[in-house]
Design a protein around this motif. Structure first.
Motif, PDB file in Angstrom:
ATOM      1  N   ALA A 116      -3.320  -0.333  -2.815  1.00  0.00           N
ATOM      2  CA  ALA A 116      -3.179  -0.296  -1.356  1.00  0.00           C
ATOM      3  C   ALA A 116      -4.347  -1.000  -0.670  1.00  0.00           C
ATOM      4  CB  ALA A 116      -3.062   1.140  -0.871  1.00  0.00           C
ATOM      5  N   SER A 117      -5.557  -0.811  -1.194  1.00  0.00           N
ATOM      6  CA  SER A 117      -6.719  -1.464  -0.584  1.00  0.00           C
ATOM      7  C   SER A 117      -6.676  -2.974  -0.805  1.00  0.00           C
ATOM      8  CB  SER A 117      -8.014  -0.880  -1.143  1.00  0.00           C
ATOM      9  OG  SER A 117      -8.150  -1.153  -2.526  1.00  0.00           O
ATOM     10  N   ALA A 165       1.590   1.532   2.500  1.00  0.00           N
ATOM     11  CA  ALA A 165       0.390   2.175   1.957  1.00  0.00           C
ATOM     12  C   ALA A 165       0.650   3.638   1.618  1.00  0.00           C
ATOM     13  CB  ALA A 165      -0.756   2.058   2.949  1.00  0.00           C
ATOM     14  N   THR A 166       1.510   4.290   2.397  1.00  0.00           N
ATOM     15  CA  THR A 166       1.846   5.693   2.133  1.00  0.00           C
ATOM     16  C   THR A 166       2.513   5.846   0.780  1.00  0.00           C
ATOM     17  OG1 THR A 166       2.151   6.058   4.505  1.00  0.00           O
ATOM     18  CG2 THR A 166       3.101   7.698   3.015  1.00  0.00           C
ATOM     19  N   TYR A 167       3.437   4.945   0.468  1.00  0.00           N
ATOM     20  CA  TYR A 167       4.140   5.024  -0.817  1.00  0.00           C
ATOM     21  C   TYR A 167       3.210   4.725  -1.989  1.00  0.00           C
ATOM     22  CZ  TYR A 167       8.404   5.223   1.939  1.00  0.00           C
ATOM     23  OH  TYR A 167       9.367   5.610   2.817  1.00  0.00           O
ATOM     24  N   GLU A 173       1.245   5.016 -13.888  1.00  0.00           N
ATOM     25  CA  GLU A 173       0.962   4.464 -12.569  1.00  0.00           C
ATOM     26  C   GLU A 173       0.145   3.185 -12.678  1.00  0.00           C
ATOM     27  OE1 GLU A 173      -0.888   7.333 -10.051  1.00  0.00           O
ATOM     28  OE2 GLU A 173       0.574   8.909 -10.502  1.00  0.00           O
ATOM     29  N   SER A 205      -4.899   2.465  -8.878  1.00  0.00           N
ATOM     30  CA  SER A 205      -4.875   3.190  -7.607  1.00  0.00           C
ATOM     31  C   SER A 205      -5.439   2.374  -6.451  1.00  0.00           C
ATOM     32  CB  SER A 205      -5.655   4.501  -7.735  1.00  0.00           C
ATOM     33  OG  SER A 205      -7.010   4.240  -8.078  1.00  0.00           O
ATOM     34  N   GLU A 235       0.130   5.426  -2.462  1.00  0.00           N
ATOM     35  CA  GLU A 235      -0.939   6.376  -2.783  1.00  0.00           C
ATOM     36  C   GLU A 235      -0.824   6.827  -4.242  1.00  0.00           C
ATOM     37  OE1 GLU A 235      -0.591   9.500   0.046  1.00  0.00           O
ATOM     38  OE2 GLU A 235      -1.417   8.305   1.710  1.00  0.00           O
ATOM     39  N   LYS A 236       0.414   6.878  -4.734  1.00  0.00           N
ATOM     40  CA  LYS A 236       0.683   7.179  -6.138  1.00  0.00           C
ATOM     41  C   LYS A 236       1.571   6.053  -6.658  1.00  0.00           C
ATOM     42  CE  LYS A 236       2.556  10.715  -9.257  1.00  0.00           C
ATOM     43  NZ  LYS A 236       3.263  12.019  -9.366  1.00  0.00           N
ATOM     44  N   ASN A 251      -0.612  -3.241   5.709  1.00  0.00           N
ATOM     45  CA  ASN A 251      -0.889  -1.814   5.853  1.00  0.00           C
ATOM     46  C   ASN A 251       0.400  -1.078   6.207  1.00  0.00           C
ATOM     47  OD1 ASN A 251      -3.980  -1.807   5.746  1.00  0.00           O
ATOM     48  ND2 ASN A 251      -3.598  -3.334   7.329  1.00  0.00           N
ATOM     49  N   ALA A 279       7.442   4.301  -6.424  1.00  0.00           N
ATOM     50  CA  ALA A 279       6.688   3.855  -5.255  1.00  0.00           C
ATOM     51  C   ALA A 279       6.796   2.347  -5.062  1.00  0.00           C
ATOM     52  CB  ALA A 279       5.228   4.263  -5.403  1.00  0.00           C
TER      53      ALA A 279
END
Length: 271
Positions: free
Chosen positions: A189-190, A202-204, A183, A186, A206-207, A198, A212
């Protein structure tokens, strides 16, 4: 395709990379569309494995010099260019010593993914789009290849959402069976949220594995292309949830007419 402007954003391309389905298509498809009358531009990262002297890369001073903010840090953008021998194509290279001056491409000598691959992808995306704006070259189609190009659609559709320069561009995502192990950081997304990106992406993330990153590109796609006969089943299943045209794998010898039809009839005729 006469007069249509097509921006190709790839992470691998012959002759700067060994032959892979992606590197081969990143050369052949733009060449075919250029021969069909399209106005083509190609962008890729200037990875450290690319020999500048052998491939005659040189810096474009008028395009270099701006700073891009990545995770609240200024990073200088350097643009280099080279011509593909005998193909009448120019390639623009996004460069930055912090992110790309390395002896390996995506992972270190031990095979561990670089910790800042997420920032490299963000820098690449912003660098491409800022340079296209500086060129004052407004694309009709933005066609991305490779997971490190996967942030381009998000930036085009969200970061530049209020910018009329890109508001008519259609996004095409090529899909390959080129997954990396592990991965990304992490915090990706931020870092995207810092730029106002956003929502579903962002959901995808997360990992943030390769699947993703691919889905993060497809969130914003107007069309997709299967760059290989076999792509991950999870991506095939995700495509079935998207109401977009999907072009099946096309052998290299048939790309000229196939892509001309796909761009003109499936993509450009969308409302």
């Amino acid at each position: 395709m006469d007069g249509k402007r097509i921006l190709y954003v790839t992470t691998e391309m012959i002759p700067y990379f060994p032959e892979t389905p992606m590197s081969l298509q990143a050369l052949r498809i733009p060449k075919a569309m250029s021969d069909k009358g399209a106005d083509v531009r190609i962008f890729m990262p200037r990875f450290g494995v690319i020999n500048e002297r052998r491939h005659q890369l040189h810096e474009v001073i008028r395009l270099s010099g701006m700073n891009l903010i990545i995770n609240d840090m200024d990073q200088p953008l350097i643009i280099k260019v080279a011509s593909v021998p005998s193909e009448r194509l120019q390639v623009y290279f996004i460069d930055n010593e912090e992110y790309f001056k390395r002896k390996h491409v995506y992972a270190d000598k031990d095979g561990s993914l670089y910790e800042d691959n997420d920032e490299r992808a963000i820098f690449f995306a912003k660098g491409v789009l800022e340079t296209v704006k500086k060129l004052n070259w407004k694309p009709d189609v933005v066609h991305v290849m490779g997971w490190m190009s996967s942030m381009v659609p998000a930036y085009l559709k969200e970061y530049y959402a209020d910018d009329s320069f890109f508001n008519e561009a259609k996004v095409v995502v090529s899909l390959f069976d080129d997954a990396f192990e592990g991965e990304l950081n992490s915090g990706i997304a931020s870092k995207l949220a810092f730029d106002g990106i956003n929502g579903e992406i962002a959901t995808y993330l997360e990992k943030p594995n390769c699947e993703a990153m691919t889905k993060a590109a497809l969130v914003y796609a107007d069309a997709a292309v299967k760059g290989e006969e076999i792509i991950p089943e999870s991506i095939n299943q995700y495509l079935q949830t998207k109401n977009i045209p999907v072009m099946d794998y096309c052998p290299i010898e048939g790309v000229s007419e196939a892509y001309k039809i796909f761009y003109a009839e499936e993509l450009m005729n969308q409302n």
